[in-house]
Design a protein around this motif. Structure first.
Motif, short mmCIF file in Angstrom:
data_model
loop_
_atom_site.label_atom_id
_atom_site.label_comp_id
_atom_site.label_asym_id
_atom_site.label_seq_id
_atom_site.Cartn_x
_atom_site.Cartn_y
_atom_site.Cartn_z
N VAL A 13 11.46 23.71 54.85
CA VAL A 13 10.03 23.60 54.55
C VAL A 13 9.68 24.68 53.53
O VAL A 13 10.13 25.82 53.66
CB VAL A 13 9.17 23.82 55.82
CG1 VAL A 13 7.69 23.82 55.50
CG2 VAL A 13 9.47 22.76 56.88
N THR A 14 8.90 24.31 52.49
CA THR A 14 8.51 25.32 51.50
C THR A 14 7.17 25.96 51.88
O THR A 14 6.31 25.32 52.46
CB THR A 14 8.32 24.73 50.09
OG1 THR A 14 7.52 23.55 50.17
CG2 THR A 14 9.65 24.42 49.45
N ASN A 15 7.03 27.21 51.52
CA ASN A 15 5.71 27.83 51.61
C ASN A 15 4.97 27.54 50.30
O ASN A 15 5.45 26.78 49.46
CB ASN A 15 5.82 29.32 51.95
CG ASN A 15 6.32 30.18 50.80
OD1 ASN A 15 6.53 29.70 49.69
ND2 ASN A 15 6.50 31.46 51.07
N SER A 16 3.82 28.16 50.12
CA SER A 16 3.01 27.82 48.94
C SER A 16 3.62 28.34 47.64
O SER A 16 3.22 27.92 46.56
CB SER A 16 1.59 28.37 49.11
OG SER A 16 1.62 29.78 48.98
N GLN A 17 4.59 29.26 47.77
CA GLN A 17 5.22 29.82 46.58
C GLN A 17 6.58 29.17 46.26
O GLN A 17 7.32 29.65 45.40
CB GLN A 17 5.44 31.34 46.77
CG GLN A 17 4.18 32.11 47.12
CD GLN A 17 3.11 31.97 46.05
OE1 GLN A 17 3.38 32.18 44.87
NE2 GLN A 17 1.90 31.59 46.45
N GLY A 18 6.92 28.14 47.01
CA GLY A 18 8.20 27.47 46.78
C GLY A 18 9.39 28.16 47.42
O GLY A 18 10.54 27.85 47.11
N VAL A 19 9.13 29.11 48.33
CA VAL A 19 10.23 29.71 49.09
C VAL A 19 10.59 28.73 50.21
O VAL A 19 9.71 28.24 50.93
CB VAL A 19 9.82 31.08 49.71
CG1 VAL A 19 10.96 31.65 50.56
CG2 VAL A 19 9.42 32.06 48.61
N VAL A 20 11.89 28.42 50.32
CA VAL A 20 12.32 27.42 51.30
C VAL A 20 12.77 28.09 52.60
O VAL A 20 13.69 28.92 52.59
CB VAL A 20 13.47 26.55 50.74
CG1 VAL A 20 13.87 25.48 51.75
CG2 VAL A 20 13.06 25.91 49.43
N TYR A 21 12.13 27.74 53.69
CA TYR A 21 12.49 28.22 55.02
C TYR A 21 13.36 27.16 55.68
O TYR A 21 12.95 26.00 55.75
CB TYR A 21 11.23 28.43 55.89
CG TYR A 21 10.42 29.66 55.55
CD1 TYR A 21 9.83 29.80 54.30
CD2 TYR A 21 10.24 30.66 56.50
CE1 TYR A 21 9.08 30.93 54.01
CE2 TYR A 21 9.49 31.79 56.21
CZ TYR A 21 8.90 31.93 54.96
OH TYR A 21 8.15 33.04 54.67
N SER A 22 14.54 27.58 56.15
CA SER A 22 15.37 26.61 56.86
C SER A 22 16.16 27.33 57.94
O SER A 22 16.40 28.54 57.86
CB SER A 22 16.32 25.90 55.89
OG SER A 22 17.33 26.78 55.46
N TYR A 23 16.53 26.57 58.96
CA TYR A 23 17.24 27.12 60.11
C TYR A 23 18.73 26.83 59.98
O TYR A 23 19.12 25.68 59.81
CB TYR A 23 16.67 26.49 61.38
CG TYR A 23 17.24 27.01 62.69
CD1 TYR A 23 17.54 28.36 62.86
CD2 TYR A 23 17.45 26.15 63.76
CE1 TYR A 23 18.04 28.83 64.06
CE2 TYR A 23 17.95 26.62 64.97
CZ TYR A 23 18.24 27.96 65.12
OH TYR A 23 18.74 28.42 66.30
N THR A 24 19.54 27.89 60.01
CA THR A 24 20.99 27.73 59.91
C THR A 24 21.64 28.53 61.04
O THR A 24 20.95 29.18 61.83
CB THR A 24 21.54 28.28 58.57
OG1 THR A 24 21.49 29.73 58.63
CG2 THR A 24 20.73 27.82 57.38
N SER A 25 22.96 28.51 61.08
CA SER A 25 23.69 29.27 62.10
C SER A 25 23.50 30.78 61.92
O SER A 25 23.84 31.57 62.79
CB SER A 25 25.17 28.92 62.06
OG SER A 25 25.67 29.18 60.77
#
Ligand SMILES: [Zn+2]
Length: 221
Positions: free
Chosen positions: A93-105
């Motif tokens: 999911v991106t925040n408003s600045q285009g930083v991508v948050y994702s869940y990994t190991s």
């Protein structure tokens, strides 16, 4: 020709010798060069205005330029986003600045690069993104990513229930929906209505692209 993992060639579609043919733009088919030969019949190609080759829209876009969106990517490159390769698919999911948050190991990742070619599903209608909305979105996303649910050691545990990266992104979406008194959306519904149609379209494009890489052209059946 090597398979281009980045898939950054432009795909053209045109009709010639009774066929619908796809090829890369490297031949500059769109210029009015009458000496160009058809890659299939080898005859020189002349097009009337209406027959001129068209650019096939690329299904991938830059996730870092798509604020407040659900992204579908693949760590090995966009060519691995397809129905057959769902083990390779990674969502965020991106925040408003285009930083991508994702869940990994390794826990929650915050990336400013590596999602340049992915499938983007905007979660917010255009025009709603005011500054105060963006600030709120970013705060919610950051807070959500700090939940103990998304600790690295729980990744495998989550995975057994078929959630992992998908679980993180969809849970965030549902948290926002609950806050707006909207009904939560199930994983199956989200997949069916939002993810699957895009992956299907991308799979078609990938197939055509790979054929052109191998043979120089692709003929539509
Ligand atoms: Zn031809």
């Amino acid at each position: 020709m090597q398979m281009n993992l980045q898939m950054d060639c432009t795909v053209l579609k045109f009709n010639h010798c009774g066929r619908t043919i796809y090829t890369f733009d490297q031949n500059r088919l769109q210029t009015q060069n009458t000496e160009r030969k058809c890659p299939v019949c080898q005859e020189p190609m002349r097009f009337s205005l209406l027959e001129a080759p068209i650019i096939v829209p690329c299904p991938f876009s830059n996730g870092h330029n798509t604020p407040c969106a659900f992204l579908i990517g693949a760590s090995l490159g966009p060519a691995f986003i397809s129905e057959l390769q769902d083990k390779e698919i990674h969502v965020g999911v991106t925040n408003s600045q285009g930083v991508v948050y994702s869940y990994t190991s390794l826990g929650i990742q915050r990336q400013k690069q590596d999602w340049e070619q992915c499938l983007c599903i905007p979660l917010v209608a255009p025009g709603i993104g005011t500054d105060s909305f963006h600030t709120l979105w970013d705060q919610e996303l950051e807070e959500f990513s700090l939940f103990p649910t998304w600790m690295p050691h729980r990744f495998e545990e989550e995975r057994e229930f078929g959630s992992c990266c998908y679980g993180f992104a969809l849970s965030f979406l549902n948290k926002l929906r609950r806050a707006q008194n909207s009904a939560v959306i199930s994983k199956d519904d989200f997949t069916q209505f939002h993810v699957f149609p895009r992956v299907k379209l991308a799979s078609k494009y990938i197939k055509v692209y790979q054929e052109i890489c191998q043979h120089g052209f692709y003929i539509a059946q």
